[in-house]
Motif scaffolding. Sequence first.
Motif, PDB file in Angstrom:
ATOM      1  N   LEU A 109      15.276  58.722  38.397  1.00  0.00           N
ATOM      2  CA  LEU A 109      14.618  58.307  39.357  1.00  0.00           C
ATOM      3  C   LEU A 109      13.662  59.257  40.400  1.00  0.00           C
ATOM      4  O   LEU A 109      14.096  60.359  40.312  1.00  0.00           O
ATOM      5  N   GLU A 126      14.345  53.128  45.587  1.00  0.00           N
ATOM      6  CA  GLU A 126      14.413  53.199  44.155  1.00  0.00           C
ATOM      7  C   GLU A 126      16.001  53.187  43.524  1.00  0.00           C
ATOM      8  O   GLU A 126      16.383  52.464  42.817  1.00  0.00           O
ATOM      9  N   SER A 129      17.310  49.745  44.675  1.00  0.00           N
ATOM     10  CA  SER A 129      16.929  48.956  43.649  1.00  0.00           C
ATOM     11  C   SER A 129      17.352  48.888  42.233  1.00  0.00           C
ATOM     12  O   SER A 129      17.855  47.991  41.658  1.00  0.00           O
ATOM     13  N   LEU A 130      17.653  50.231  41.754  1.00  0.00           N
ATOM     14  CA  LEU A 130      18.495  50.312  40.528  1.00  0.00           C
ATOM     15  C   LEU A 130      19.986  49.775  40.739  1.00  0.00           C
ATOM     16  O   LEU A 130      20.455  49.326  39.787  1.00  0.00           O
ATOM     17  N   ASP A 133      19.978  46.249  40.237  1.00  0.00           N
ATOM     18  CA  ASP A 133      19.600  45.850  38.873  1.00  0.00           C
ATOM     19  C   ASP A 133      21.042  46.103  38.222  1.00  0.00           C
ATOM     20  O   ASP A 133      21.018  45.168  37.401  1.00  0.00           O
TER      21      ASP A 133
ATOM     22  N   ASN B  30       9.043  48.255  39.219  1.00  0.00           N
ATOM     23  CA  ASN B  30      10.052  48.604  38.193  1.00  0.00           C
ATOM     24  C   ASN B  30       9.970  47.825  37.318  1.00  0.00           C
ATOM     25  O   ASN B  30       9.905  46.628  37.284  1.00  0.00           O
ATOM     26  N   TRP B  32      11.997  47.347  32.974  1.00  0.00           N
ATOM     27  CA  TRP B  32      13.080  48.023  31.840  1.00  0.00           C
ATOM     28  C   TRP B  32      12.266  47.741  30.523  1.00  0.00           C
ATOM     29  O   TRP B  32      11.735  46.731  30.180  1.00  0.00           O
ATOM     30  N   ARG B  42      14.032  52.916  32.103  1.00  0.00           N
ATOM     31  CA  ARG B  42      13.463  52.015  33.453  1.00  0.00           C
ATOM     32  C   ARG B  42      12.285  52.980  33.917  1.00  0.00           C
ATOM     33  O   ARG B  42      12.510  53.990  34.163  1.00  0.00           O
ATOM     34  N   THR B  44       9.276  53.400  37.011  1.00  0.00           N
ATOM     35  CA  THR B  44       8.914  53.144  37.948  1.00  0.00           C
ATOM     36  C   THR B  44       7.426  53.614  38.310  1.00  0.00           C
ATOM     37  O   THR B  44       7.019  54.562  37.856  1.00  0.00           O
ATOM     38  N   GLN B  63      11.022  58.966  32.259  1.00  0.00           N
ATOM     39  CA  GLN B  63      11.799  57.725  32.405  1.00  0.00           C
ATOM     40  C   GLN B  63      11.698  56.775  30.947  1.00  0.00           C
ATOM     41  O   GLN B  63      12.541  56.188  30.630  1.00  0.00           O
TER      42      GLN B  63
END
Lengths: 158, 96
Positions: A109, A126, A129-130, A133, B30, B32, B42, B44, B63
């Motif tokens: 991240l 972030e 947000s993760l 999720d 964001n 996936w 994931r 960003t 990522q």
Amino acid sequence: MSIPQASTTINEKAKFLEPAFSPFYKKNYDKVYDSANAADACGFPANCLMIYTLKEAAPTNSNQTPIVVSSPTIFKIHRLINYEMNQPLDIVIEQDDDGFIARSIDMPLYGSGDDCIEALTTLKQEIESLYEDLITDDKFSKEWLKYKSFLMARISPC
Amino acid sequence: MKNGKFNTYDVKTTCEKKLNIVFRSNGEFNGWYCLDGNKTCRITIPKGRKNIRTETYKSMARQLKLSIQDFDELLECPLTPEKYVVKLRERLSNEN
């Protein structure tokens, strides 16, 4: 050591901050500070992060909180924006061309910004947000299920 | 590294078109990438049509579990969705 008062000059506050080295981080980076403790100790609000390097004196003639990061610097974050944390998370803040990037050491991240605070705030968003999720279901690769366990052990829902 | 050639909108569009990533907008975009029905990568992407700074570009590549060169190729087109799956599977098997 007494906690500095609000009227303490920036340089006096900078002197108050003690680097918290660990062998692993010391090998890779110059400086490690516990940002939340530093902010708490200096009487700043929890969401106000001061970033100093002790080798570089913060400007004394400025009313703004100085943000000085000259090399990749590791911080521990103890708080997110909407969630409390049971254990701190290690992050790195470093210069990224004309801006800054804050990256989690444990997870893929990052948060970017024109200054350190913006980068850090974006990274905190972030992480949240993760987390949001990950708690929705379990349809993740093994790697992300590990991050889920990692975050669930560290974040306390409000 | 070709971060000077692409902006954040280019990266988002490529991820949407080539990798079928659906982005949500929180602070940033964001999304996936799903492999075998599981959310596996994931990414960003900063909002707006900004130039991409060096470390940010590297972070986006990481990522997606791609090298910088492969990420360049993804954006420039030579790296097809099929090749991406092959590289991702290789990377995941190396990690395990």
